[in-house]
Design a protein around this motif. Structure first.
Motif, PDB file in Angstrom:
ATOM      1  N   ILE A 134      -5.052 -12.433 -20.330  1.00 43.05           N
ATOM      2  CA  ILE A 134      -4.783 -13.009 -21.644  1.00 43.05           C
ATOM      3  C   ILE A 134      -3.874 -12.025 -22.365  1.00 43.05           C
ATOM      4  N   LYS A 135      -3.396 -12.403 -23.509  1.00 37.00           N
ATOM      5  CA  LYS A 135      -2.300 -11.673 -24.138  1.00 37.00           C
ATOM      6  C   LYS A 135      -2.480 -10.153 -24.211  1.00 37.00           C
ATOM      7  N   PRO A 136      -3.627  -9.611 -24.679  1.00 33.97           N
ATOM      8  CA  PRO A 136      -3.692  -8.140 -24.758  1.00 33.97           C
ATOM      9  C   PRO A 136      -4.334  -7.465 -23.549  1.00 33.97           C
ATOM     10  N   VAL A 137      -4.837  -8.231 -22.576  1.00 43.52           N
ATOM     11  CA  VAL A 137      -5.631  -7.648 -21.486  1.00 43.52           C
ATOM     12  C   VAL A 137      -4.921  -7.803 -20.146  1.00 43.52           C
ATOM     13  N   ASN A 138      -4.813  -6.683 -19.408  1.00 44.19           N
ATOM     14  CA  ASN A 138      -4.211  -6.676 -18.082  1.00 44.19           C
ATOM     15  C   ASN A 138      -5.199  -6.120 -17.063  1.00 44.19           C
ATOM     16  N   LEU A 139      -5.261  -6.759 -15.899  1.00 41.76           N
ATOM     17  CA  LEU A 139      -6.006  -6.210 -14.768  1.00 41.76           C
ATOM     18  C   LEU A 139      -5.067  -5.340 -13.941  1.00 41.76           C
ATOM     19  N   ILE A 140      -5.579  -4.203 -13.444  1.00 43.22           N
ATOM     20  CA  ILE A 140      -4.731  -3.240 -12.742  1.00 43.22           C
ATOM     21  C   ILE A 140      -5.373  -2.843 -11.417  1.00 43.22           C
ATOM     22  N   ALA A 141      -4.555  -2.854 -10.361  1.00 41.45           N
ATOM     23  CA  ALA A 141      -4.940  -2.326  -9.053  1.00 41.45           C
ATOM     24  C   ALA A 141      -3.941  -1.232  -8.696  1.00 41.45           C
ATOM     25  N   GLU A 142      -4.463  -0.063  -8.308  1.00 42.30           N
ATOM     26  CA  GLU A 142      -3.583   1.093  -8.078  1.00 42.30           C
ATOM     27  C   GLU A 142      -4.015   1.857  -6.823  1.00 42.30           C
ATOM     28  N   LEU A 143      -3.042   2.385  -6.129  1.00 38.51           N
ATOM     29  CA  LEU A 143      -3.306   3.259  -4.982  1.00 38.51           C
ATOM     30  C   LEU A 143      -2.547   4.560  -5.215  1.00 38.51           C
ATOM     31  N   GLU A 144      -3.296   5.670  -5.274  1.00 40.76           N
ATOM     32  CA  GLU A 144      -2.694   6.966  -5.611  1.00 40.76           C
ATOM     33  C   GLU A 144      -2.990   8.012  -4.531  1.00 40.76           C
ATOM     34  N   PRO A 145      -2.014   8.383  -3.714  1.00 44.76           N
ATOM     35  CA  PRO A 145      -2.173   9.529  -2.802  1.00 44.76           C
ATOM     36  C   PRO A 145      -1.767  10.820  -3.503  1.00 44.76           C
ATOM     37  N   LEU A 146      -2.589  11.862  -3.366  1.00 45.92           N
ATOM     38  CA  LEU A 146      -2.314  13.150  -3.991  1.00 45.92           C
ATOM     39  C   LEU A 146      -2.466  14.279  -2.981  1.00 45.92           C
ATOM     40  N   ASN A 147      -1.574  15.247  -3.061  1.00 47.28           N
ATOM     41  CA  ASN A 147      -1.694  16.475  -2.280  1.00 47.28           C
ATOM     42  C   ASN A 147      -2.407  17.501  -3.155  1.00 47.28           C
ATOM     43  N   VAL A 148      -3.605  17.917  -2.741  1.00 44.16           N
ATOM     44  CA  VAL A 148      -4.449  18.770  -3.574  1.00 44.16           C
ATOM     45  C   VAL A 148      -4.782  20.073  -2.838  1.00 44.16           C
ATOM     46  N   VAL A 149      -5.401  20.983  -3.580  1.00 40.29           N
ATOM     47  CA  VAL A 149      -5.814  22.272  -3.018  1.00 40.29           C
ATOM     48  C   VAL A 149      -7.306  22.229  -2.740  1.00 40.29           C
ATOM     49  N   GLY A 150      -7.677  22.481  -1.473  1.00 40.27           N
ATOM     50  CA  GLY A 150      -9.070  22.501  -1.086  1.00 40.27           C
ATOM     51  C   GLY A 150      -9.581  23.929  -0.944  1.00 40.27           C
ATOM     52  N   ASN A 151     -10.616  24.122  -0.128  1.00 41.75           N
ATOM     53  CA  ASN A 151     -11.172  25.454   0.100  1.00 41.75           C
ATOM     54  C   ASN A 151     -10.159  26.356   0.792  1.00 41.75           C
TER      55      ASN A 151
END
Length: 220
Positions: A134-151
């Motif tokens: 509806i006018k002010p509401v949007n549904l969003i689907a996202e896929l985000e790959p990130l390169n992160v720092v682990g142990n």
């Protein structure tokens, strides 16, 4: 004399009447495409017909929009300074596939610095779909790959599929059309645990968000 005048008038009236009736009959049997309409005659449309015409015209107008008029650009920015420094940059570009559906991509960069500790950065990208319900509401689907720092400062990739919704406020701009207050849920959050160093490291969360719920304010 009077009778002759009366007879002449009667004959003239009959001729004029016959011509008018013939013209009406000829117009009635004429095909619709050739039938004449009065100059001031107004064709009435039902509300349903009017709505259909408006929707058809709107659809045609959208399909005729050039590529540049369907583009959106913007993104998000976050900054936190102090004992813990956090800088978040996320430019985004979107394209209107339909009047309700926008597809886009983005780039994400995060910088973290804690006092007396080393600094490190995360980087990656994202792809998303945004559908207007509806006018002010949007549904969003996202896929985000990130390169992160682990142990042990070992870098690795994590992938976060997210679902959620946004409350959108129009800006009136041509490229950045709205401000979106977005709440997403990371479906892979509890799997983003680095246990490569044994049980002691099992509580190390690789996600930079610290929660499965992700709140963002973006311009797009």
């Amino acid at each position: 004399m009077k009778s002759k005048i009366l007879l002449s008038c009667t004959l003239l009236l009959l001729i004029l009447t016959s011509v008018n009736l013939y013209a009406q009959n000829d117009e009635y049997y004429r095909p619709d495409s050739l039938r004449k309409e009065a100059p001031n005659q107004r064709k009435d449309y039902t509300p349903t017909d009017t709505n259909r015409l408006a929707e058809k015209r709107k659809e045609v107008d959208f399909k005729q929009l050039p590529f540049k008029d369907r583009l959106r650009a913007g993104g998000g920015f976050g900054l936190s300074l102090g004992t813990f420094t956090n800088i978040n940059l996320s430019p985004m570009v979107g394209y209107e596939l339909t009047e309700k559906l926008v597809a886009g991509v983005g780039v994400t960069y995060m910088f973290f610095k804690q006092r007396y500790f080393d600094s490190y950065s995360y980087y990656g990208g994202k792809g998303f779909f945004m559908y207007n319900v509806i006018k002010p509401v949007n549904l969003i689907a996202e896929l985000e790959p990130l390169n992160v720092v682990g142990n042990y400062q070992k870098r690795q990739w994590i992938v976060s599929p997210m679902l959620g919704a946004a409350y959108s406020v129009p800006t009136g701009g041509r490229i950045a059309k709205a401000v979106h207050f977005t709440l997403l849920y990371n479906l892979n959050y509890y799997n983003q645990v680095d246990n490569s160093a044994g049980p002691a490291a099992a509580i190390t969360n690789l996600s930079p968000y610290g929660s499965p719920l992700v709140f963002r304010i973006t311009l797009l």
